[in-house]
Design a protein around this motif. Structure first.
Motif: not given
Lengths: 215, 203
Positions: A76-88
């Motif tokens: 979940a930690t890595f998914v959150t990182i990738v999710d935020l990077l994609l959003k940005a």
């Protein structure tokens, strides 16, 4: 560590989608245009490799009875990182994949590899496994996208902003595509055909091998 | 509270935007636990229960701990923690349901067996919670969406298991399509039928 064997397993003989039958939801849901497939495939590839490395590094520390919860927190930690990077940085991709990016947390491929491979193998082998399994997932997504976009809409390589303003390259004339293929039905049918093809090919190579042994 | 709006959410979740056939959420248990009608029904009911419960608990956590953490005074907005918080809540809920059933309803616990812990990784459960946040549903709407989404899953898995029981008994299909692929084709055909609902709307 046998890189050649891991390569073959990840891409063909132990392909996460076509042979292990994991991660069906995202495979069918988002493969309507090329860009989605590549974006999703690469996101999973990155998350899978990172979580494989961390989990295999921690495998001696994690108690057996709560290992699933520990795996999920790491993933979940890595998914959150990738999710935020994609959003940005790639908001268009983030919009079109929608809820399926956070849902990578419960993608069985990642949890399956954590449980089945990383918990028993070293860091380097797990990293290589993550990369090859990720590529195995990505190529299936890309093939699904190419087939569904071509048959459903008559175009290829859609969604890339630098090719024809995200509309893709038109191969079939306007109005020829079978719209059903882009709809949920098409996802089920195209994936069924791909898996059937895989079963046929694997059975054939198995038969060839036994014949060679017999001679 | 607008009842027609709740009704339209319910109708959408069960038929028009069915979790399996139009949103592709929860395909793994749908394919894995649909060989027999009995187990399919048990799985469907358990998923419905967990989806309803998770919608309620996660709504409260999201509203009062993550987005408006008023408990800590002027706390920071922790919305970026949603994915991690939700999956942990779901995992503990499933664990809790499992312990509760084991103690109080052992017969149902026996019947569900290994399928109970698998609900944690059912993407329909995490999906419904995330969709609640995305659609800005209030508490009642979230619970209704959770429960009816689960009922949609129950309907889908029941229909599919009934078809599949007969299919496995009388099937004559190409060898390459045996097993999983032909089940996918069947599911695709049911999805085609469900597309008939797509024009349906309330008011």
């Amino acid at each position: 560590m046998d890189i050649k064997k891991q390569f073959k397993e990840g891409l063909v003989t132990q392909n996460p989608v076509l042979v292990q039958l994991l991660g069906m939801c995202s495979t069918m849901a988002i493969t309507t245009v090329f860009f989605n497939g590549v974006g999703m495939g690469l996101s999973v590839l990155i998350i899978l490799t990172c979580s494989n490395i961390v989990i295999s590094a921690l495998r001696k520390v994690i108690p057996n009875s709560i290992r699933i919860a520990c795996f999920i927190v790491v993933i979940a930690t890595f998914v959150t990182i990738v999710d935020l990077l994609l959003k940005a940085f790639v908001p268009a991709l983030s919009d079109s994949l929608g809820v399926f990016i956070p849902l990578i947390v419960v993608n069985c491929i990642i949890l399956g590899r954590a449980e089945g491979f990383c918990y028993k193998n070293g860091v380097a082998a797990s990293a290589v496994d993550g990369i090859f399994q990720g590529i195995g997932y990505t190529w299936v997504l890309v093939v699904m996208c190419l087939v569904r976009e071509l048959l459903g809409n008559g175009t290829i390589l859609g969604g890339l902003s630098f090719i024809n303003d995200s509309n893709g390259i038109r191969i079939l004339p306007e109005g020829v595509g079978a719209l059903g293929i882009s709809l949920p039905v098409g996802g089920f049918l195209v994936l069924a055909c791909l898996i059937a093809f895989m079963q046929w090919a694997l059975a054939r190579s198995e038969k060839k091998k036994t014949e060679e042994v017999a001679q | 509270m607008d009842v027609t709006q709740l009704f339209s959410i319910a109708l959408g979740a069960i038929l028009v935007n069915n979790f399996i056939f139009s949103q592709f959420l929860g395909i793994c248990p749908f394919m894995g636990v649909s060989k027999k009608v009995d187990t399919a029904l048990g799985m469907g009911l358990a998923v419905t229960f967990v989806m309803g419960l998770a919608s309620a608990v996660c709504w409260i956590i999201n509203e009062y701990l993550l987005v408006n953490p008023a408990i800590f005074g002027d706390g920071p907005n922790l919305a970026f923690m949603q994915t991690i918080a939700f999956i942990l809540v779901i995992a503990s809920l499933v664990q809790f349901v499992e312990m509760f059933l084991k103690k109080n309803v052992p017969s149902l616990y026996q019947a569900l067996g290994i399928y109970l812990p698998l609900i944690t990784t059912n993407c329909a459960v995490l999906g419904v919670v995330l969709l609640n946040v995305q659609n800005n549903y209030n508490f009642i709407e979230s619970v209704v969406y959770g429960i009816t989404g689960g009922l949609g899953f129950l309907l889908a898995i029941f229909l599919f298991a009934s078809v599949r029981e007969r299919l496995d008994a009388t099937m004559d299909c190409p060898k390459a399509f045996e097993g999983f692929p032909i089940a996918l084709v069947t599911a695709g055909l049911i999805a085609l039928a469900f597309m008939g609902f797509s024009g349906l709307s309330v008011f």
